[in-house]
Design a protein around this motif. Structure first.
Motif, PDB file in Angstrom:
ATOM      1  N   PRO A  95      53.685   9.732  39.432  1.00  0.00           N
ATOM      2  CA  PRO A  95      53.411   8.666  40.219  1.00  0.00           C
ATOM      3  C   PRO A  95      54.660   8.448  41.102  1.00  0.00           C
ATOM      4  N   GLY A  96      54.257   8.063  42.444  1.00  0.00           N
ATOM      5  CA  GLY A  96      55.209   8.061  43.273  1.00  0.00           C
ATOM      6  C   GLY A  96      55.935   9.092  44.058  1.00  0.00           C
ATOM      7  N   ARG A  97      55.269  10.440  43.799  1.00  0.00           N
ATOM      8  CA  ARG A  97      55.663  11.688  44.324  1.00  0.00           C
ATOM      9  C   ARG A  97      54.510  11.901  45.367  1.00  0.00           C
ATOM     10  N   LEU A  98      54.969  12.612  46.501  1.00  0.00           N
ATOM     11  CA  LEU A  98      54.025  13.270  47.126  1.00  0.00           C
ATOM     12  C   LEU A  98      54.401  14.899  47.425  1.00  0.00           C
ATOM     13  N   ALA A  99      53.196  15.393  47.699  1.00  0.00           N
ATOM     14  CA  ALA A  99      53.126  16.979  47.890  1.00  0.00           C
ATOM     15  C   ALA A  99      52.103  17.457  48.894  1.00  0.00           C
ATOM     16  N   GLY A 100      52.545  18.467  49.550  1.00  0.00           N
ATOM     17  CA  GLY A 100      51.722  19.121  50.463  1.00  0.00           C
ATOM     18  C   GLY A 100      50.860  20.032  49.599  1.00  0.00           C
ATOM     19  N   ALA A 101      49.509  20.238  50.083  1.00  0.00           N
ATOM     20  CA  ALA A 101      48.847  21.452  49.322  1.00  0.00           C
ATOM     21  C   ALA A 101      47.732  21.807  50.056  1.00  0.00           C
ATOM     22  N   LEU A 102      46.945  22.764  49.513  1.00  0.00           N
ATOM     23  CA  LEU A 102      45.710  23.134  50.008  1.00  0.00           C
ATOM     24  C   LEU A 102      44.478  22.877  49.006  1.00  0.00           C
ATOM     25  N   ALA A 103      43.520  22.762  49.590  1.00  0.00           N
ATOM     26  CA  ALA A 103      42.305  22.627  49.095  1.00  0.00           C
ATOM     27  C   ALA A 103      41.484  24.109  49.132  1.00  0.00           C
ATOM     28  N   LEU A 104      41.327  25.054  48.200  1.00  0.00           N
ATOM     29  CA  LEU A 104      40.604  26.428  48.323  1.00  0.00           C
ATOM     30  C   LEU A 104      39.452  26.473  47.843  1.00  0.00           C
ATOM     31  N   MET A 105      38.577  27.233  48.410  1.00  0.00           N
ATOM     32  CA  MET A 105      37.195  27.424  47.976  1.00  0.00           C
ATOM     33  C   MET A 105      37.242  28.739  46.956  1.00  0.00           C
TER      34      MET A 105
END
Length: 295
Positions: free
Chosen positions: A87-97
């Motif tokens: 909670p309160g944290r932010l992350a860059g990510a990808l959604a992969l097939m």
């Protein structure tokens, strides 16, 4: 507008296009056709704004989708490539097939132990929404592990402004009420900038940690003009923004410019977006370096 799943009914235009033209902005379509200010005038002095003063840029539209339910943490872990944010944290990510192709690059935030919010470029939100709903409906052997997961739209269509440079915190701080503060790197917060309710995020791209201000489209023009009233604020185009990002992660800009349906280049260096191990969808397809080339 957005449907009940947070997916926009149509790809939005740029609500600030007229403002960019008044400043001498050169409008160019992005990969999805949305007009953006690539530079102002000849753009020669824009990179310096990241080192001196405060660079201000319109970096596009984001669609927010809230994910909640008893299985929300397990769902987020399966669908996105980053660690599950606290909670309160932010992350860059990808959604992969499953075959390793990219559904969308996203920013993922933890709101509560079983509640998350994902921000996706507006142009890719429909595809991501369909993909997430498909995963949530998966059933095997009479077991539906994500049946409790629910989706809701997090905010109206919004414009995202980026502020970066040594004066950025002071500029935004001028709008804060007494006792309020801005989020630190890797975090986010609901922040009221005078009378405008915004979400302020500080993603980390290498050593680059700009402020992203997600502001409702209805207030974007007012805030844009107000920010430009500061002597230290310099409008910069997307060419300068992505040039700064490319300094930190070479190759990332080309990927983000057209991510849909592509596989990850083996040399892209996405350590900050891909957690170790193979427990997310698409991880198995990334095992071989040959399978990380563009699809």
């Amino acid at each position: 507008m957005a449907d009940e799943n947070g997916t926009p009914e149509a790809v939005p235009g740029n609500v600030l296009e007229g403002e960019h033209l008044l400043l001498g902005g050169s409008m160019e379509p992005d990969a999805q056709g949305r007009p953006e200010a690539a530079w102002y005038g000849d753009g020669a002095g824009e990179p310096a704004a990241f080192r001196e003063g405060c660079a201000l840029a319109d970096v596009g539209g984001l669609v927010a989708t809230c994910i909640s339910g008893d299985a929300a943490d397990a769902f987020v872990s399966a669908v996105f490539t980053c660690y599950v944010p606290a909670p309160g944290r932010l992350a860059g990510a990808l959604a992969l097939m499953g075959d390793g192709r990219v559904a969308a690059p996203v920013l993922l935030a933890g709101l509560a132990p079983k509640e998350f919010c994902v921000w996706c470029p507006a142009e890719l939100a429909a595809g991501l929404g369909e993909w997430m709903r498909g995963i949530a409906a998966v059933e095997s052997g009479g077991v539906a592990p994500y049946a409790s997961v629910e989706f809701s739209h997090g905010a109206p269509l919004s414009t995202t402004l980026m502020l970066a440079g040594p004066e950025a915190a002071d500029v935004l701080g001028d709008y804060l009420s007494e006792g309020a503060s801005l989020p630190g790197p890797g975090t986010l917060a609901n922040v009221r900038l005078d009378a405008i309710g915004t979400v302020v995020m500080r993603p980390e791209v290498g050593s680059f940690a700009p402020y992203l201000v997600v502001v409702p489209d209805a207030s974007a023009r007012v805030l844009w003009r107000s920010l430009l009233s500061f002597q230290s604020v310099v409008p910069v185009g997307t060419s300068a923004v992505w040039g700064r990002v490319a300094e930190e992660v070479p190759g990332l800009v080309d990927f983000l410019d057209d991510p849909m349906g592509r596989r990850l280049p083996a040399d892209l260096g996405l350590q900050g977006l891909l957690r170790p191990g193979g427990d997310f969808i698409g991880a198995r397809a990334l095992d071989g370096a040959g399978e990380r080339t563009e699809g």
